[in-house]
Design a protein around this motif. Sequence first.
Motif, PDB file in Angstrom:
ATOM      1  N   THR A  49     -35.019 -41.749  84.668  1.00 33.21           N
ATOM      2  CA  THR A  49     -35.404 -43.018  84.063  1.00 33.21           C
ATOM      3  C   THR A  49     -35.304 -44.184  85.031  1.00 33.21           C
ATOM      4  O   THR A  49     -36.005 -45.163  84.884  1.00 33.21           O
ATOM      5  CB  THR A  49     -34.512 -43.318  82.845  1.00 33.21           C
ATOM      6  N   TYR A  71     -30.342 -44.965  76.686  1.00 32.20           N
ATOM      7  CA  TYR A  71     -31.616 -44.565  76.107  1.00 32.20           C
ATOM      8  C   TYR A  71     -31.358 -43.611  74.947  1.00 32.20           C
ATOM      9  O   TYR A  71     -30.438 -42.809  74.960  1.00 32.20           O
ATOM     10  CB  TYR A  71     -32.560 -43.946  77.140  1.00 32.20           C
ATOM     11  N   ASN A  96     -33.208 -40.925  72.223  1.00 27.17           N
ATOM     12  CA  ASN A  96     -34.377 -40.092  71.960  1.00 27.17           C
ATOM     13  C   ASN A  96     -34.726 -40.189  70.471  1.00 27.17           C
ATOM     14  O   ASN A  96     -33.910 -39.874  69.620  1.00 27.17           O
ATOM     15  CB  ASN A  96     -34.078 -38.643  72.341  1.00 27.17           C
ATOM     16  N   TRP A 154     -38.788 -42.175  73.775  1.00 31.01           N
ATOM     17  CA  TRP A 154     -37.554 -42.803  74.228  1.00 31.01           C
ATOM     18  C   TRP A 154     -37.511 -44.271  73.810  1.00 31.01           C
ATOM     19  O   TRP A 154     -38.508 -44.969  73.865  1.00 31.01           O
ATOM     20  CB  TRP A 154     -37.438 -42.715  75.749  1.00 31.01           C
ATOM     21  N   TYR A 195     -35.076 -47.663  74.650  1.00 31.05           N
ATOM     22  CA  TYR A 195     -34.081 -48.141  75.600  1.00 31.05           C
ATOM     23  C   TYR A 195     -33.334 -49.325  75.004  1.00 31.05           C
ATOM     24  O   TYR A 195     -33.941 -50.238  74.454  1.00 31.05           O
ATOM     25  CB  TYR A 195     -34.760 -48.529  76.916  1.00 31.05           C
ATOM     26  N   ASP A 243     -39.423 -50.143  74.541  1.00 27.20           N
ATOM     27  CA  ASP A 243     -39.893 -48.790  74.818  1.00 27.20           C
ATOM     28  C   ASP A 243     -40.144 -48.590  76.309  1.00 27.20           C
ATOM     29  O   ASP A 243     -40.778 -47.618  76.707  1.00 27.20           O
ATOM     30  CB  ASP A 243     -41.164 -48.486  74.025  1.00 27.20           C
TER      31      ASP A 243
END
Length: 178
Positions: free
Chosen positions: A105, A140, A142, A147, A149, A168
């Motif tokens: 990420t 983050y 799920n 994902w 954040y 996002d």
Amino acid sequence: MNVYPFIEAEKTGKHNVTRACELMKVSRSAYYQHAAARPSRRDLADEALTAKIIEVHAMSKGTYGAPRVHAELADAGLRHGRKRVARLMRGAGVAGKSPRRWRTTTIADPAAADRADLIRRDFTTDPTRVDTRWCGDITYINTWRGWLYLATVIDLASRRVVGWAVADHLKTDLVDAA
């Protein structure tokens, strides 16, 4: 009249199938075609084992693959080969779940200068000095849609959340908004 049970009895009695077919006026190929139309003992055993495989797979909430299903069946006293279990699982359309691949990420900008560590990794606090030292973090989450954040900023002395933001994407706009 069905003559095949008589020929089957002759076969199990270790007699000649050819002679029994001649006596009954049936070709050998017709007898073997009739015998092949019925499921074999192996097919019946595979059906029963497939039902148990599906049961074990359902108990694991669909996560177990062939090795774990095989181990569960062995623990239950059913001794079958792992490859047989895998073949029956494929035939039944049952598969285990693989863990999701890790996704990177954070990609550091090689041209960016290093930020100064203003608190020099000293996270000790003085309770009387509220709102003087803040610390931030990004995590983050799920979700079903992808994902999400979350950036947070907390006060080190009071440990209260001073600001937060959700997006996002993982860009500097997220940290600025927090």
